[in-house]
Scaffold this active site. Structure first.
Site, PDB file in Angstrom:
ATOM      1  N   GLU A  14      34.564  14.672  -5.229  1.00 28.48           N
ATOM      2  CA  GLU A  14      33.970  14.002  -5.820  1.00 28.48           C
ATOM      3  C   GLU A  14      33.203  12.994  -5.882  1.00 28.48           C
ATOM      4  O   GLU A  14      33.196  12.009  -5.045  1.00 28.48           O
ATOM      5  CB  GLU A  14      34.557  13.698  -7.569  1.00 28.48           C
ATOM      6  CG  GLU A  14      33.642  12.911  -8.431  1.00 28.48           C
ATOM      7  CD  GLU A  14      34.281  12.940  -9.940  1.00 28.48           C
ATOM      8  OE1 GLU A  14      33.823  11.732 -10.516  1.00 28.48           O
ATOM      9  OE2 GLU A  14      35.213  14.160 -10.048  1.00 28.48           O
ATOM     10  N   CYS A  39      31.297   6.318 -10.812  1.00 29.15           N
ATOM     11  CA  CYS A  39      31.162   6.977 -10.279  1.00 29.15           C
ATOM     12  C   CYS A  39      29.379   7.432 -11.224  1.00 29.15           C
ATOM     13  O   CYS A  39      28.400   7.773 -11.193  1.00 29.15           O
ATOM     14  CB  CYS A  39      31.238   8.538 -10.035  1.00 29.15           C
ATOM     15  SG  CYS A  39      32.331   7.800  -8.642  1.00 29.15           S
TER      16      CYS A  39
END
Length: 482
Positions: free
Chosen positions: A249, A283
């Site tokens: 990720e 994020c």
């Protein structure tokens, strides 16, 4: 000043590296902890211990492994305030915000572990063939797994990865970011206190070189990495060369598309939260905002007003809404993106300047008149910046939202059913409609494009943590020859 150590085989050990790394409080710019950056020898010892511990851990019943994970989660929950304060000191997150995220992560850890009770570690499939034949599918744990976590959510990211890995019978070596390892050290202390067997969960401290030694170790069978695109590519190269799995990720440049029919003031307040919370160091922060021209003026006015309510301060102060950025390097990135946008014609509507005070602070900032040549619209900023682009219609907003090399998540605000359906086509891992964040324990997704690879969540996380083997069985053995 606290000196941190590795946690290997249930024991605290001084890393053998020579480089000393300081952990700095970003609100005061003062070091409060330090550690020696571990090297290949530290990694090898941790992995070797994890290899030795794995068969016994895997031999426990699923129920027992889940029970131990729950005991750890309960202990973390009881120490949530302490952990939130440690996160605040090491990376700046306000304590109240940190506590809420940790509570969610504990609930997620329990839910992920509980999924082991229903996951098909063993199942029988049948098909056309002679009577009495069957195929058993048995899913085995991989062995030793590595979890490399980022600095922005040290507790949350560890807990988010570990549930399926541990419940499936794997052992784990964790390498936290060198910028924020203190709360992770405390997590390992809490794991030891509930009787998690030695060697099941280990910790090595260090920098990128330590992480590379871990991801390249021949006995590691899966790497779960969260971090930058560049580092993720290096992890993918290392694991690909060894033909093992990686779950990556990476960065995001998440878009928000705002339709004409929504309340501009309420939506602006929601967007302010999504853009500025944790000082934009998430994020999935809202980093590109596309608003319909019919409500743009009202929306921007309300967004500017909301930005001014994000008061700067030390996150240990309950009145603080906006803590510091993690360090000077991150603040320099944010400042550079804003200066680039202004140089190319953008207008600063709120914030936009480094305050004259100690600490790595940057104010909640609203930019208008941005375009797709600007760094603030193309590169991950990871700061409290809300760049707004006015679009002629919803379809234009979707098209521009999709035009990015990133594909982590996106948020859409609309009351139009056709537009909701269209939003599902965005090339991202997660689409939120009329809210930011959310989703139950059964959610699974895979980042797109440069934002990573490898499906995660729910059953997908257990699929990644296990290796299926097919056992074909015929009921009658061949007769003995004459």
């Amino acid at each position: 000043m606290d000196t941190l150590q590795n946690f290997i085989g249930g024991q605290w050990e001084e890393p053998v590296g020579e480089d000393v790394v300081a952990v700095v409080n970003p609100a005061t710019e003062e070091a409060f902890a330090q550690f020696r950056a571990g090297g290949a020898d530290d990694v090898d010892r941790a992995v070797t211990v994890a290899v030795a511990a794995q068969p016994e851990w895997a031999a426990l019943t699923v129920a027992r492994r889940v029970e131990l994970i729950h005991a750890w989660a309960d202990t973390i929950e009881a120490h949530a305030d302490e952990l939130a304060e440690l996160e605040c000191k090491e990376m700046g997150k306000p304590v109240g915000i940190g506590r809420s995220f940790i509570a969610g992560a504990v609930a997620g850890l329990k839910a992920a572990a509980d999924q082991a009770h229903t996951y098909p570690f063993s199942e029988t499939v049948t098909g056309p063939g002679p009577e009495g034949e069957r195929t058993d599918i048995v899913r085995h744990p991989l062995g030793v797994t590595a979890v490399v976590t980022p600095w922005n959510f040290p507790v949350v990211m560890v807990l988010g990865a570990l549930g399926p890995l541990l419940a499936a019978g794997n052992t784990v070596v964790v390498k936290p970011s060198e910028r924020s390892p203190v709360s992770t050290v405390r997590l390992l202390e809490l794991a030891a206190s509930v009787g998690l067997p030695p060697g099941v969960l280990n910790l090595v401290l260090g920098d990128g070189r330590t992480g590379a030694a871990l991801t390249e170790h021949e006995a590691v069978q899966l790497v779960h990495f969260t971090g930058s695109v560049g580092a993720g590519r290096a992890v993918g190269t290392a694991t690909g060369h060894r033909l093992i799995r990686s779950v990556l990720e990476l960065g995001g440049k998440d878009a928000v598309v705002i339709d004409a029919g929504v309340d501009p003031v309420a939506t602006a307040q929601a967007v302010a939260f999504g853009a500025f919370i944790n000082t934009g160091q998430i994020c999935t922060s809202m980093e590109r905002i596309y608003v319909h021209e019919r409500i743009a003026d009202e929306f921007v006015e309300a967004l500017v007003a909301a930005a001014r309510t994000f008061t700067i301060g030390d996150g240990l102060d309950p009145a603080t809404v906006l803590g510091p950025l993690v360090d000077a390097r991150q603040r320099d990135t944010v400042r550079r993106h804003v200066e680039d946008a202004v140089h190319k014609g953008a207008t600063v509507r709120a914030g936009g300047a480094v305050p004259e005070r100690p600490g790595y602070f940057y104010p909640a900032t609203v930019l208008t008149g941005v375009d797709d040549t600007m760094l603030v619209m193309t590169e991950e900023t990871f700061g409290p910046i809300a760049p707004v682009t006015v679009v002629a219609g919803f379809e234009e907003g979707l098209t521009r939202a999709a035009a990015s090399r990133y594909g982590l998540a996106a948020t859409v605000y609309t009351d139009d059913p056709d537009h909701i359906a269209a939003a599902a086509r965005l090339p991202v891992g997660v689409v939120w409609v009329n809210q930011w964040q959310g989703g139950g324990p059964e959610r699974l997704y895979e980042p797109a494009r440069d934002s990573g690879m490898g499906a995660t969540g729910a059953r997908a996380a257990y699929d990644a943590a296990t290796r299926p083997a097919a056992v074909h069985i015929t009921a009658t053995a061949p007769a003995a020859g004459l």
